[in-house]
Design an enzyme around this catalytic site. Structure first.
Site, PDB file in Angstrom:
ATOM      1  N   GLY A   1       0.800  -1.219   0.000  1.00 31.24           N
ATOM      2  CA  GLY A   1       0.000   0.000   0.000  1.00 31.24           C
ATOM      3  C   GLY A   1       0.828   1.262   0.000  1.00 31.24           C
ATOM      4  O   GLY A   1       0.291   2.354  -0.179  1.00 31.24           O
ATOM      5  N   ASN A   2       2.150   1.143   0.190  1.00 32.24           N
ATOM      6  CA  ASN A   2       3.050   2.286   0.169  1.00 32.24           C
ATOM      7  C   ASN A   2       3.691   2.328  -1.214  1.00 32.24           C
ATOM      8  O   ASN A   2       4.587   1.535  -1.521  1.00 32.24           O
ATOM      9  CB  ASN A   2       4.107   2.131   1.271  1.00 32.24           C
ATOM     10  CG  ASN A   2       5.018   3.348   1.388  1.00 32.24           C
ATOM     11  OD1 ASN A   2       5.350   3.964   0.392  1.00 32.24           O
ATOM     12  ND2 ASN A   2       5.410   3.656   2.603  1.00 32.24           N
ATOM     13  N   VAL A   3       3.218   3.235  -2.053  1.00 34.64           N
ATOM     14  CA  VAL A   3       3.615   3.246  -3.460  1.00 34.64           C
ATOM     15  C   VAL A   3       5.104   3.531  -3.622  1.00 34.64           C
ATOM     16  O   VAL A   3       5.801   2.877  -4.408  1.00 34.64           O
ATOM     17  CB  VAL A   3       2.778   4.278  -4.243  1.00 34.64           C
ATOM     18  CG1 VAL A   3       3.276   4.402  -5.676  1.00 34.64           C
ATOM     19  CG2 VAL A   3       1.302   3.875  -4.221  1.00 34.64           C
ATOM     20  N   ALA A   4       5.625   4.502  -2.861  1.00 38.49           N
ATOM     21  CA  ALA A   4       7.046   4.836  -2.984  1.00 38.49           C
ATOM     22  C   ALA A   4       7.926   3.667  -2.577  1.00 38.49           C
ATOM     23  O   ALA A   4       8.935   3.368  -3.218  1.00 38.49           O
ATOM     24  CB  ALA A   4       7.367   6.062  -2.136  1.00 38.49           C
ATOM     25  N   SER A   5       7.547   2.984  -1.502  1.00 35.60           N
ATOM     26  CA  SER A   5       8.309   1.834  -1.048  1.00 35.60           C
ATOM     27  C   SER A   5       8.344   0.753  -2.118  1.00 35.60           C
ATOM     28  O   SER A   5       9.405   0.183  -2.427  1.00 35.60           O
ATOM     29  CB  SER A   5       7.696   1.289   0.243  1.00 35.60           C
ATOM     30  OG  SER A   5       8.321   0.089   0.647  1.00 35.60           O
TER      31      SER A   5
ATOM     32  N   ASN B   1       4.546   6.760  13.590  1.00 35.15           N
ATOM     33  CA  ASN B   1       3.868   5.494  13.877  1.00 35.15           C
ATOM     34  C   ASN B   1       4.273   4.889  15.215  1.00 35.15           C
ATOM     35  O   ASN B   1       3.789   3.810  15.569  1.00 35.15           O
ATOM     36  CB  ASN B   1       4.172   4.454  12.784  1.00 35.15           C
ATOM     37  CG  ASN B   1       3.815   4.941  11.400  1.00 35.15           C
ATOM     38  OD1 ASN B   1       4.641   4.881  10.501  1.00 35.15           O
ATOM     39  ND2 ASN B   1       2.607   5.428  11.223  1.00 35.15           N
TER      40      ASN B   1
ATOM     41  N   GLU C   1      -1.719   2.132  14.194  1.00 32.28           N
ATOM     42  CA  GLU C   1      -0.541   2.644  13.494  1.00 32.28           C
ATOM     43  C   GLU C   1      -0.077   3.985  14.065  1.00 32.28           C
ATOM     44  O   GLU C   1       0.680   4.711  13.426  1.00 32.28           O
ATOM     45  CB  GLU C   1      -0.844   2.762  12.006  1.00 32.28           C
ATOM     46  CG  GLU C   1      -1.288   1.454  11.372  1.00 32.28           C
ATOM     47  CD  GLU C   1      -0.158   0.626  10.779  1.00 32.28           C
ATOM     48  OE1 GLU C   1       0.796   1.206  10.249  1.00 32.28           O
ATOM     49  OE2 GLU C   1      -0.233  -0.619  10.843  1.00 32.28           O
TER      50      GLU C   1
ATOM     51  N   HIS D   1      -1.498   5.932   5.492  1.00 30.86           N
ATOM     52  CA  HIS D   1      -1.842   6.582   6.761  1.00 30.86           C
ATOM     53  C   HIS D   1      -2.503   7.916   6.453  1.00 30.86           C
ATOM     54  O   HIS D   1      -2.224   8.537   5.413  1.00 30.86           O
ATOM     55  CB  HIS D   1      -0.595   6.831   7.625  1.00 30.86           C
ATOM     56  CG  HIS D   1       0.065   5.579   8.102  1.00 30.86           C
ATOM     57  ND1 HIS D   1       1.413   5.352   7.963  1.00 30.86           N
ATOM     58  CD2 HIS D   1      -0.442   4.486   8.710  1.00 30.86           C
ATOM     59  CE1 HIS D   1       1.717   4.165   8.469  1.00 30.86           C
ATOM     60  NE2 HIS D   1       0.618   3.624   8.922  1.00 30.86           N
TER      61      HIS D   1
ATOM     62  N   ASP E   1      -1.894  10.746   7.648  1.00 29.69           N
ATOM     63  CA  ASP E   1      -0.983  11.891   7.583  1.00 29.69           C
ATOM     64  C   ASP E   1      -0.377  12.086   6.199  1.00 29.69           C
ATOM     65  O   ASP E   1       0.352  13.049   5.977  1.00 29.69           O
ATOM     66  CB  ASP E   1       0.101  11.816   8.663  1.00 29.69           C
ATOM     67  CG  ASP E   1       1.098  10.684   8.469  1.00 29.69           C
ATOM     68  OD1 ASP E   1       0.916   9.862   7.553  1.00 29.69           O
ATOM     69  OD2 ASP E   1       2.062  10.613   9.265  1.00 29.69           O
TER      70      ASP E   1
ATOM     71  N   ASN F   1      11.634   5.603   0.419  1.00 27.72           N
ATOM     72  CA  ASN F   1      11.137   4.428   1.143  1.00 27.72           C
ATOM     73  C   ASN F   1       9.715   4.639   1.650  1.00 27.72           C
ATOM     74  O   ASN F   1       9.175   3.786   2.344  1.00 27.72           O
ATOM     75  CB  ASN F   1      12.072   4.101   2.310  1.00 27.72           C
ATOM     76  CG  ASN F   1      12.391   2.621   2.398  1.00 27.72           C
ATOM     77  OD1 ASN F   1      11.821   1.811   1.674  1.00 27.72           O
ATOM     78  ND2 ASN F   1      13.293   2.265   3.289  1.00 27.72           N
TER      79      ASN F   1
ATOM     80  N   CYS G   1       6.324  11.870   8.698  1.00 26.54           N
ATOM     81  CA  CYS G   1       6.537  10.480   9.125  1.00 26.54           C
ATOM     82  C   CYS G   1       7.703  10.372  10.094  1.00 26.54           C
ATOM     83  O   CYS G   1       7.732   9.483  10.955  1.00 26.54           O
ATOM     84  CB  CYS G   1       6.811   9.589   7.922  1.00 26.54           C
ATOM     85  SG  CYS G   1       5.372   9.272   6.878  1.00 26.54           S
TER      86      CYS G   1
END
Length: 432
Positions: free
Chosen positions: A24-28, A110, A174, A241, A243, A352, A358
């Site tokens: 779900g974290n596109v950049a990661s 988190n 989270e 998230h 944020d 990341n 964050c």
């Protein structure tokens, strides 16, 4: 006594790498398998933290966790020396090894959810470490996070520490990345908890029941607490998230049009619990959701320095994105409380999947509570110099995926955090 904001930034750990672990974290996911630069990552984070400290706000640090996590390797059946366990895991379960090397504790938004003493029923600052149960690599963090918070905020007359919530179905927590506190002098503070709804592509991480439990544990005023569903559309676009699509400070809530599943209901509820709230929304036709998430426009820090000039701390990616930059310029020039914007290079963290917001955990503290905190974790000019020297001494300037199989990396990492504990004046920081 009134409280003021303190920011505790995560020190990016020496095993910072791009394993693409977070669904779900596109950049990661996009940067999975790339070569990382832990030294640059840590120095970028420290430079941003120092700049915040120079505004006059209280700035602290939260330490990285020991990685790889040898206890979990042992619990999963790997045996022998540490080098042997790494060799065996690299051969038989490289995906597990990557999880146990993760430096994701750097994203301290988190780490926990916090309630200031003015808002809690017993008049103490309350901390609940997040269970982070949605992903293996993050679920390992809660014990060390709790130990770190207990070390920094040890006076039980002023600070109350709760256990992480049970990691059961429907209780995923989270942390502060899904919580916003709004307040003005002379008015009761309002707490906004945002929980997730499963989208078509990605599952939600924050459960409503978890947010409700944290609010109970902290003794918050139910009449000034709201629980709002995050937009499924935002989650599917990569806002794992809340944020990533909204940030608040003082009376201001700065957010994207697609932050909430029901925008009108969310706005009404925020104004019910915080009638003084100043809502600054980016319309989707000015900042498309994909631009907001790619640039991390809303994963900015919204600060109120002692001079009162409310400031956005943004990643350089937001400056480089035309839609995001134009909206920031428009916002700063408009008749509202946001007076300035500053851009910082935290590109290693961004690649990341984590921006300026964050990297920090906000803790509202009175002067007496600041004085009661462990001084070694507060960022002064001297501490900054010592920490940058520590990074230069211990960190590699590149980690490729194959390096996780190198026992020397594990040895260096553990020696680094042991040296850090001594540097911070907390020799038992990593003791069980």
């Amino acid at each position: 006594m009134s409280a003021r904001e303190a920011n505790f930034d995560g020190l990016i750990g020496p095993t910072h790498n791009y394993a693409g672990l977070a669904l779900g974290n596109v950049a990661s996911a996009t940067n999975k398998g790339a070569v990382s630069n832990p030294k640059a990552a840590a120095l970028q984070g420290l430079a941003k933290a120092k700049a915040v400290a120079e505004t006059g706000l209280v700035q602290g640090v939260l330490p990285p966790h020991p990685r790889p996590d040898f206890r979990t390797l042992h619990a999963l059946g790997f045996r022998g020396s540490e080098a042997r366990m790494i060799e065996q895991a690299a051969k038989d379960a490289p995906d597990i090894l990557a999880n146990l090397y993760s430096a994701s504790a750097m994203w301290t938004a988190n780490a926990a959810t916090i309630a200031p003493s003015a808002d809690a029923a017993d008049g103490r600052v309350h901390f609940t470490p997040a269970n982070l149960s949605s992903h293996l690599h993050r679920s390992l963090e809660a014990p060390q996070t709790a130990r770190s918070l207990n070390t920094i905020f040890a006076d039980d007359r002023r600070f109350a520490h709760h256990e992480p919530l049970p990691a059961g179905a429907g209780l995923g927590d989270e942390g502060a990345a899904n919580h916003t506190r709004l307040h003005v002098d002379g008015e009761g503070a309002a707490h906004i908890f945002v929980y997730g709804l499963d989208g078509e592509r990605f599952r939600a991480r924050q459960a409503r029941r978890a947010s409700e439990a944290v609010a109970r544990l902290h003794g918050l005023d139910a009449g000034r607490t709201a629980f709002l569903p995050q937009s499924r559309r935002a989650i599917d676009a990569g806002a794992f998230h809340n944020d990533v699509v909204g940030v608040g400070d003082g009376r201001v809530y700065f957010f994207h049009e697609h932050s909430f599943e029901d925008l009108d209901a969310a706005r009404a509820e925020i104004l019910r619990i915080a009638p003084y709230a100043e809502l600054i929304m980016a319309p989707a036709d000015e900042v498309p959701l994909d631009d907001a998430i790619r640039s991390y426009l809303f994963n900015s820090q919204l600060l109120t320095p002692p001079d009162g000039a409310k400031t956005l701390i943004l990643p350089t990616e937001a400056e480089e994105n035309e839609a995001a930059r134009r909206f920031v310029e428009k916002t700063v020039q408009a008749d509202n409380s946001i007076a300035a914007a500053r851009y910082f290079n935290v590109r290693e963290s961004m690649r990341n999947g984590g921006g300026p917001a964050c990297l920090r955990l906000r803790v509202a503290l009175t002067e007496d509570e600041v004085a009661a905190a462990h001084r070694g974790f507060l960022l002064t000019d001297e501490t900054y110099e010592r920490l940058t020297g520590w990074v230069e001494r211990w960190y590699r300037d590149r980690i490729a995926p194959d390096d996780l199989a190198d026992p020397a990396l594990a040895r260096e990492s553990h020696e680094a955090v042991e040296a850090l504990a001594d540097l911070l004046g907390a020799p038992r920081l990593y003791s069980a």
